[in-house]
Design a protein around this motif. Structure first.
Motif, mmCIF file in Angstrom:
data_model
loop_
_atom_site.group_PDB
_atom_site.id
_atom_site.type_symbol
_atom_site.label_atom_id
_atom_site.label_comp_id
_atom_site.label_asym_id
_atom_site.label_seq_id
_atom_site.Cartn_x
_atom_site.Cartn_y
_atom_site.Cartn_z
ATOM 1 N N LEU A 234 0.846 -1.181 0.000
ATOM 2 C CA LEU A 234 0.000 0.000 0.000
ATOM 3 C C LEU A 234 0.887 1.239 0.000
ATOM 4 O O LEU A 234 1.826 1.340 0.804
ATOM 5 N N ILE A 235 0.592 2.162 -0.897
ATOM 6 C CA ILE A 235 1.346 3.405 -0.970
ATOM 7 C C ILE A 235 0.796 4.389 0.051
ATOM 8 O O ILE A 235 -0.413 4.622 0.113
ATOM 9 N N GLU A 236 1.690 4.944 0.864
ATOM 10 C CA GLU A 236 1.266 5.875 1.900
ATOM 11 C C GLU A 236 0.792 7.203 1.322
ATOM 12 O O GLU A 236 1.279 7.669 0.297
ATOM 13 N N ILE A 237 -0.166 7.802 2.012
ATOM 14 C CA ILE A 237 -0.531 9.203 1.808
ATOM 15 C C ILE A 237 -0.297 9.862 3.155
ATOM 16 O O ILE A 237 -1.075 9.670 4.100
ATOM 17 N N SER A 238 0.780 10.598 3.271
ATOM 18 C CA SER A 238 1.189 11.105 4.577
ATOM 19 C C SER A 238 1.933 12.421 4.411
ATOM 20 O O SER A 238 2.107 12.934 3.297
ATOM 21 N N GLY A 239 2.346 12.973 5.536
ATOM 22 C CA GLY A 239 3.182 14.162 5.535
ATOM 23 C C GLY A 239 2.551 15.359 4.853
ATOM 24 O O GLY A 239 1.347 15.620 4.986
ATOM 25 N N ASP A 240 3.372 16.099 4.103
ATOM 26 C CA ASP A 240 2.905 17.327 3.463
ATOM 27 C C ASP A 240 1.792 17.063 2.454
ATOM 28 O O ASP A 240 0.876 17.881 2.312
ATOM 29 N N LEU A 241 1.868 15.924 1.755
ATOM 30 C CA LEU A 241 0.822 15.624 0.777
ATOM 31 C C LEU A 241 -0.518 15.449 1.472
ATOM 32 O O LEU A 241 -1.539 15.981 1.018
ATOM 33 N N ARG A 242 -0.529 14.721 2.568
ATOM 34 C CA ARG A 242 -1.788 14.516 3.282
ATOM 35 C C ARG A 242 -2.347 15.849 3.778
ATOM 36 O O ARG A 242 -3.554 16.101 3.672
ATOM 37 N N GLU A 243 -1.495 16.715 4.301
ATOM 38 C CA GLU A 243 -1.957 18.020 4.770
ATOM 39 C C GLU A 243 -2.485 18.863 3.613
ATOM 40 O O GLU A 243 -3.490 19.575 3.757
ATOM 41 N N SER A 244 -1.822 18.773 2.459
ATOM 42 C CA SER A 244 -2.277 19.512 1.295
ATOM 43 C C SER A 244 -3.639 19.026 0.825
ATOM 44 O O SER A 244 -4.530 19.822 0.496
ATOM 45 N N ILE A 245 -3.820 17.713 0.800
ATOM 46 C CA ILE A 245 -5.108 17.136 0.393
ATOM 47 C C ILE A 245 -6.219 17.611 1.311
ATOM 48 O O ILE A 245 -7.294 18.020 0.867
ATOM 49 N N LYS A 246 -5.965 17.585 2.603
ATOM 50 C CA LYS A 246 -6.995 17.984 3.572
ATOM 51 C C LYS A 246 -7.288 19.478 3.502
ATOM 52 O O LYS A 246 -8.430 19.904 3.718
ATOM 53 N N SER A 247 -6.276 20.282 3.195
ATOM 54 C CA SER A 247 -6.510 21.725 3.110
ATOM 55 C C SER A 247 -7.339 22.084 1.887
ATOM 56 O O SER A 247 -8.086 23.066 1.894
ATOM 57 N N GLU A 248 -7.226 21.294 0.833
ATOM 58 C CA GLU A 248 -7.990 21.538 -0.382
ATOM 59 C C GLU A 248 -9.392 20.947 -0.317
ATOM 60 O O GLU A 248 -10.296 21.419 -1.004
ATOM 61 N N ALA A 249 -9.563 19.918 0.503
ATOM 62 C CA ALA A 249 -10.832 19.188 0.539
ATOM 63 C C ALA A 249 -11.122 18.774 1.987
ATOM 64 O O ALA A 249 -10.596 17.784 2.471
ATOM 65 N N GLU A 250 -11.976 19.532 2.644
ATOM 66 C CA GLU A 250 -12.153 19.383 4.091
ATOM 67 C C GLU A 250 -12.864 18.087 4.492
ATOM 68 O O GLU A 250 -12.870 17.723 5.662
ATOM 69 N N TRP A 251 -13.455 17.383 3.534
ATOM 70 C CA TRP A 251 -14.143 16.132 3.861
ATOM 71 C C TRP A 251 -13.171 14.977 4.064
ATOM 72 O O TRP A 251 -13.543 13.931 4.563
ATOM 73 N N PHE A 252 -11.909 15.133 3.678
ATOM 74 C CA PHE A 252 -10.913 14.104 3.951
ATOM 75 C C PHE A 252 -10.460 14.187 5.411
ATOM 76 O O PHE A 252 -10.323 15.274 5.968
ATOM 77 N N ALA A 253 -10.186 13.020 5.988
ATOM 78 C CA ALA A 253 -9.671 12.942 7.358
ATOM 79 C C ALA A 253 -8.492 11.981 7.390
ATOM 80 O O ALA A 253 -8.361 11.104 6.531
ATOM 81 N N ASP A 254 -7.624 12.142 8.385
ATOM 82 C CA ASP A 254 -6.519 11.205 8.570
ATOM 83 C C ASP A 254 -7.053 9.805 8.819
ATOM 84 O O ASP A 254 -8.071 9.616 9.504
ATOM 85 N N ASP A 255 -6.371 8.818 8.284
ATOM 86 C CA ASP A 255 -6.752 7.428 8.520
ATOM 87 C C ASP A 255 -5.492 6.571 8.421
ATOM 88 O O ASP A 255 -4.446 7.019 7.928
ATOM 89 N N THR A 256 -5.607 5.343 8.903
ATOM 90 C CA THR A 256 -4.488 4.395 8.885
ATOM 91 C C THR A 256 -5.024 3.003 8.627
ATOM 92 O O THR A 256 -6.022 2.599 9.235
ATOM 93 N N VAL A 257 -4.378 2.277 7.719
ATOM 94 C CA VAL A 257 -4.681 0.849 7.535
ATOM 95 C C VAL A 257 -3.734 0.090 8.461
ATOM 96 O O VAL A 257 -2.515 0.133 8.287
ATOM 97 N N PRO A 258 -4.267 -0.615 9.460
ATOM 98 C CA PRO A 258 -3.399 -1.233 10.462
ATOM 99 C C PRO A 258 -2.602 -2.419 9.926
ATOM 100 O O PRO A 258 -3.015 -3.106 8.983
ATOM 101 N N THR A 259 -1.466 -2.659 10.565
ATOM 102 C CA THR A 259 -0.650 -3.840 10.286
ATOM 103 C C THR A 259 -1.514 -5.094 10.309
ATOM 104 O O THR A 259 -2.363 -5.261 11.188
ATOM 105 N N GLY A 260 -1.309 -5.975 9.336
ATOM 106 C CA GLY A 260 -2.008 -7.253 9.330
ATOM 107 C C GLY A 260 -3.404 -7.224 8.745
ATOM 108 O O GLY A 260 -4.057 -8.271 8.663
ATOM 109 N N THR A 261 -3.877 -6.043 8.327
ATOM 110 C CA THR A 261 -5.214 -5.983 7.718
ATOM 111 C C THR A 261 -5.278 -6.873 6.485
ATOM 112 O O THR A 261 -6.296 -7.530 6.224
#
Length: 314
Positions: A216-243
């Motif tokens: 799985l390719i991460e969406i994190s760091g500055d990119l994640r903050e940029s995505i959320k600033s442009e589109a407020e309906w996005f929220a932080d999330d995490t796919v847990p180990t072993g899913t």
């Protein structure tokens, strides 16, 4: 943030076919005891979860649900607007755009004023899947790649193209299909990566991970903050180990919310009965049971509630 995020690329890809939806399917006037319920592709979470809802509603009310496999959010909200569907599962961002006549070019200036909310359900996690040996480690690496962004007209496609644009990725070869076909394309090497939006674990990804080493390719760091600033309906999330098989570390990403919607042509008593059945029996759910509850069912609700839902939730 501006609700007029620049979506020229994914608007073109979503196309008129997605908004046209499923004309000619079951009528949705709320008459009789059979209610049409529009879900999503069979390889995602909407369809099996809707099967759970069907069982619960039919066991606890006088109504039956006819669950339809669809291209999901964009098709579904359009079908609600045309009153072809009685209930549907959609993403909260798509519900907001449709009801307010904004955000997507197809909605601009033409709000779907009759669409009504029932309940929010669970986070819909953005999965960006690739083969473990692909060498693709970031969204930026998808430049020049062949990428399945989801079924045409789906919320998945909308989200995928939002994220790619935020990462500055424009020169990619776009493929479009449902989740199950996307998994087959990854397995066969026909695409380099695929976007899948659904509550984890998503069945099509589980199946793929049993036969192929995936990443799985991460969406994190500055990119994640940029995505959320442009589109407020996005929220932080995490796919847990072993899913998924072979996933040996947490993967940071973003999510939207899944929700149940209906329209203002459905009788209040019908919506209240269906809502009561589902939220009085969440313990009978096989999918996303840890997230779905009456206590959280209005979190992130972006549109006006149907009076039948208001009667239940107070």
């Amino acid at each position: 943030m501006s609700s007029h995020f620049n979506r020229r690329n994914f608007v073109k890809a979503a196309g008129a076919a997605g908004i046209a939806g499923l004309a000619g399917c079951l009528g949705g006037d709320g008459g009789g005891n059979t209610l049409s319920w529009y879900a999503g592709g069979t390889g995602g979470t909407y369809y099996p979860l809707s099967g759970n809802f069907k069982t619960i509603v039919e066991e606890n009310t006088d109504y039956s649900l006819q669950v339809q496999s669809t291209g999901a959010s964009l098709e579904n909200v359009s079908s609600l607007n045309r009153k072809e569907a009685d209930f549907a599962l959609i993403q909260n961002d798509i519900a907001y755009f449709a009801s307010n006549g904004t955000g997507l070019e197809e909605f601009e200036g033409e709000p779907m004023e009759g669409v009504r909310g029932v309940a929010t359900l669970y986070p819909e996690t953005i999965h960006v899947i690739t083969q473990a040996d692909s060498g693709l480690e970031s969204i930026a690496d998808l430049s020049g790649a062949t990428v399945n962004t989801g079924a045409p007209g789906s919320g998945t496609q909308v989200n995928a193209l939002q994220i790619l644009e935020a990462a500055g990725v424009s020169d990619f070869n776009e493929q479009n299909s449902d989740f199950a076909t996307a998994a087959d394309q990854l397995r066969d090497g026909d695409v380099d990566a695929a976007f899948v939006v659904g509550g984890w674990p998503v069945g099509s990804i589980e199946d793929l991970a049993t036969t192929n080493d995936i990443s799985l390719i991460e969406i994190s760091g500055d990119l994640r903050e940029s995505i959320k600033s442009e589109a407020e309906w996005f929220a932080d999330d995490t796919v847990p180990t072993g899913t998924y098989d072979g996933l040996d570390s947490d993967t940071d990403t973003v999510s939207v919310q899944a929700m149940i919607a209906t329209h203002d042509g459905i009788d209040e008593a019908i919506v209240e009965a269906v809502t009561t059945a589902i939220f009085d029996h969440t313990g009978n759910l096989d999918y996303k049971a840890d997230f779905i509850s009456a206590d959280s069912a209005q979190d992130g609700m972006p549109i006006d509630l149907h009076p039948g839902a208001e009667a239940y939730f107070g």
